[in-house]
Every structure is written in structure tokens, then in C-alpha cells.
Motif scaffolding. Structure first.
Motif, short mmCIF file in Angstrom:
data_model
loop_
_atom_site.label_atom_id
_atom_site.label_comp_id
_atom_site.label_asym_id
_atom_site.label_seq_id
_atom_site.Cartn_x
_atom_site.Cartn_y
_atom_site.Cartn_z
N MET A 276 0.84 -1.16 0.00
CA MET A 276 0.00 0.00 0.00
C MET A 276 0.90 1.24 0.00
SD MET A 276 -2.70 1.66 2.77
CE MET A 276 -2.54 0.47 3.97
N SER A 277 0.55 2.23 -0.79
CA SER A 277 1.30 3.48 -0.77
C SER A 277 0.76 4.36 0.35
CB SER A 277 1.19 4.20 -2.13
OG SER A 277 -0.16 4.59 -2.34
N ILE A 278 1.60 5.29 0.77
CA ILE A 278 1.23 6.16 1.88
C ILE A 278 1.20 7.59 1.38
CG2 ILE A 278 1.95 7.06 4.13
CD1 ILE A 278 3.39 4.40 4.57
N ALA A 279 0.12 8.29 1.65
CA ALA A 279 0.03 9.72 1.38
C ALA A 279 -0.57 10.37 2.61
CB ALA A 279 -0.83 9.98 0.15
N LEU A 280 0.05 11.44 3.06
CA LEU A 280 -0.45 12.12 4.26
C LEU A 280 -0.22 13.61 4.09
CD1 LEU A 280 -1.42 12.04 7.25
CD2 LEU A 280 0.99 11.84 7.88
N VAL A 281 -1.27 14.37 4.26
CA VAL A 281 -1.17 15.83 4.27
C VAL A 281 -1.76 16.29 5.59
CG1 VAL A 281 -1.89 18.00 3.20
CG2 VAL A 281 -1.37 16.00 1.77
#
Length: 165
Positions: A1-6
Motif C-alpha cells: 500500500m502506498s502512503i500519502a499524508l497531508v
């Protein structure tokens, strides 16, 4: 799973570490162990002892204020000393002794640990009226942190501010 966090300032969960309120910007769990990021405002009395991490690299982004860093020796007097201004990025690899101290009344910084498991130390210490690192050496050791020297004395932070012409 890729991780994206803002996560914008103020969106993270706050916790207490000694007398600081720290915003957890990105957790070890949210990043699958890759990184832990906190945002904090540090005062002159919030200086950690000269220490080294055996398990993670540490970086800082100075958002406001000025911060002095001691790096590279187990003795403060033998360390290299660097001043960081707003916008500065500072990186220290694992096993390298370091500490930092604000040279303005306060400074806001992002602290980035790769990998991020050391955040457990900060959450375990919890709130106190003032820093008491000597009371937590066993806990720090469990996270791979070794203290080498006392924090810089408060008088070292008296660099005069430049005045406008």
C-alpha cells in the motif's frame, strides 16, 4: 500500500512531553514505521542533553526563531556548533552525538525521526514541570539513546540579535 499524508499545522494530535505541548504531525504507525514527525515550540529551557540515537537519523526544519546545534563529539566543548535560521534544514545521522538549543526566546521546529519508533519514548515520558532527562535514562536506553554530556548551559544562547540599520 502506498502512503500519502497531508497534515496542516494544528491538524495533528497534541501530547505533552515534559513542559511542552507537541503536535504529532505524522506517526510511526501512519507511515508504516518509516518516520515520525512532530511540531513543537521550544524555549531556552527545553534543551536535551548531548545524546546519540543508535536506531534512527534525526532532522529538524526551523520554522521560526534561531536554533544552535552542537554536533559530532561526546563532549560539548569538542562539538561543531552551527546556527540555523528560519527555513534551515538540519540532518544528523544515527550514532552522531548532538543537541540543540534555541538562541531566540522560542523557536518553532519540525523534528523528523527516521525510522519513527522513538516517538514511543516521548509519549512514555509524558508531562512534567521541567525537563528531567536524568530520570529517564533507562527508558531512553531502551530506545537506543545514549546521553553523553549535559545540555549546553543557558548562558551559551546569548547571541545578540542583529539590529536594523
Amino acid at each position: 500500500m502506498s502512503i500519502a499524508l497531508v497534515r496542516n499545522p494544528g491538524d495533528g494530535q497534541n501530547f505533552r512531553y515534559y513542559n511542552n505541548v507537541i503536535e504529532q504531525v505524522a506517526t510511526n504507525g501512519e507511515t508504516s514505521g518509516a518516520v515520525s514527525v512532530v511540531r513543537l515550540t521550544v524555549g531556552r529551557e527545553d534543551t536535551p542533553p548531548l545524546h546519540a540515537h543508535s536506531r534512527e537519523d534525526e532532522s529538524w526544519v526551523v520554522l521560526s526563531g534561531r536554533v544552535r546545534f552542537w554536533v559530532g563529539s561526546t563532549s560539548l566543548t569538542a562539538c561543531e556548533v552551527h546556527d540555523a535560521e528560519p527555513g534551515a534544514y538540519v540532518y544528523v545521522s544515527r550514532l552522531i552525538p548532538h543537541t540543540f538549543q534555541t538562541i531566540t526566546p522560542t523557536a518553532e521546529v519540525l523534528v523528523i525521526n527516521n525510522p519513527g519508533a522513538v516517538e514511543g519514548l516521548f509519549h512514555s515520558v509524558g508531562p512534567a514541570d521541567a525537563r528531567a532527562d536524568s530520570e529517564h535514562t533507562d527508558l531512553a536506553s531502551a530506545y537506543g539513546i545514549v546521553n553523553h554530556d549535559n545540555p549546553p548551559p543557558p548562558k551559551t544562547q546569548t547571541a545578540p540579535e542583529k539590529s536594523a540599520p
